[in-house]
Design a protein around this motif. Structure first.
Motif, mmCIF file in Angstrom:
data_model
loop_
_atom_site.group_PDB
_atom_site.id
_atom_site.type_symbol
_atom_site.label_atom_id
_atom_site.label_comp_id
_atom_site.label_asym_id
_atom_site.label_seq_id
_atom_site.Cartn_x
_atom_site.Cartn_y
_atom_site.Cartn_z
ATOM 1 N N THR A 21 0.836 -1.195 0.000
ATOM 2 C CA THR A 21 0.000 0.000 0.000
ATOM 3 C C THR A 21 0.873 1.247 0.000
ATOM 4 O O THR A 21 1.805 1.362 0.794
ATOM 5 C CB THR A 21 -0.911 -0.001 1.244
ATOM 6 O OG1 THR A 21 -1.630 -1.213 1.269
ATOM 7 C CG2 THR A 21 -1.874 1.157 1.224
ATOM 8 N N LEU A 22 0.563 2.168 -0.880
ATOM 9 C CA LEU A 22 1.344 3.390 -1.019
ATOM 10 C C LEU A 22 1.382 4.195 0.279
ATOM 11 O O LEU A 22 2.378 4.827 0.603
ATOM 12 C CB LEU A 22 0.770 4.235 -2.163
ATOM 13 C CG LEU A 22 1.612 5.375 -2.686
ATOM 14 C CD1 LEU A 22 2.968 4.892 -3.148
ATOM 15 C CD2 LEU A 22 0.885 6.054 -3.823
ATOM 16 N N SER A 23 0.310 4.116 1.049
ATOM 17 C CA SER A 23 0.238 4.889 2.291
ATOM 18 C C SER A 23 1.257 4.427 3.325
ATOM 19 O O SER A 23 1.530 5.160 4.278
ATOM 20 C CB SER A 23 -1.172 4.809 2.884
ATOM 21 O OG SER A 23 -1.470 3.482 3.246
ATOM 22 N N THR A 24 1.823 3.226 3.172
ATOM 23 C CA THR A 24 2.780 2.719 4.155
ATOM 24 C C THR A 24 4.229 3.041 3.804
ATOM 25 O O THR A 24 5.131 2.631 4.522
ATOM 26 C CB THR A 24 2.637 1.189 4.315
ATOM 27 O OG1 THR A 24 2.953 0.560 3.074
ATOM 28 C CG2 THR A 24 1.247 0.807 4.762
ATOM 29 N N THR A 25 4.450 3.772 2.726
ATOM 30 C CA THR A 25 5.818 4.116 2.336
ATOM 31 C C THR A 25 6.327 5.296 3.164
ATOM 32 O O THR A 25 5.546 6.078 3.712
ATOM 33 C CB THR A 25 5.895 4.478 0.843
ATOM 34 O OG1 THR A 25 5.111 5.657 0.611
ATOM 35 C CG2 THR A 25 5.409 3.329 -0.033
#
Length: 186
Positions: A21-25
């Motif tokens: 998930t992009l939000s966890t980068t």
């Protein structure tokens, strides 16, 4: 992702076809911390996370010692949040406001929070990231580039939407958008 990182330390390359998930980068986390600072008048934990990031405000090594001094001063003085209190403490500690802290506060002052369409909110976010000198470092990072591409694509897709949203509503929408996008490392 964790297993992949462990394997790569042992020189075992893994082809990750699903990504994460992009939000966890880390790049998305910087944006999240920035928006928490904008919304919450610089809570010290989020502020310090932001100041220790290599994605903004120029060279981290150049400001690292001052950031650590600021952190100690914030803890000793019990300053939990507040741009005015942090500015006063920084001026007392350093004699003047360090340029990196001044840039952070200037970007916050310029982040307009009136109700606006989603595309306008996204443009405001990108403008504030530019003021923080975050665009180039984010573009240089694979996940950061993907975050910027996603924000730009969303802004273009929503250009004709005229519905206006408040900061909190936009922030919830942005979190959902970053959670629904994924990042696959090449």
């Amino acid at each position: 992702r964790r297993v992949r990182a462990l394997l790569e330390r042992l020189d075992v390359l893994v082809a990750d076809e699903t990504g994460w998930t992009l939000s966890t980068t880390a790049a998305a986390a910087v944006i999240d911390r920035w928006l928490q600072c904008v919304m919450g008048d610089f809570p010290h934990v989020e502020l310090l996370d932001l100041l220790k990031s290599p994605f903004l405000l120029g060279d981290l090594a150049a400001r690292q010692d001052q950031v650590l001094q600021l952190e100690l001063a914030l803890r000793r003085q019990g300053v939990a949040r507040g741009m005015a209190d942090i500015q006063r403490l920084a001026r007392a500690r350093f004699g003047a406001l360090p340029p990196w802290l001044a840039a952070l506060f200037d970007a916050r002052q310029g982040f307009e929070q009136r109700r606006a369409p989603l595309a306008v909110w996204l443009a405001r976010l990108i403008d504030s990231l530019a003021k923080l000198d975050a665009i180039a470092p984010l573009k240089a990072d694979a996940a950061g580039a993907r975050v910027l591409e996603t924000l730009d694509a969303l802004r273009r897709d929503l250009a004709d939407d005229g519905e206006k949203y408040g900061f909190s509503e936009w922030r919830r929408w942005l979190n959902l958008a970053l959670e629904s996008a994924s990042f696959v490392d090449a």
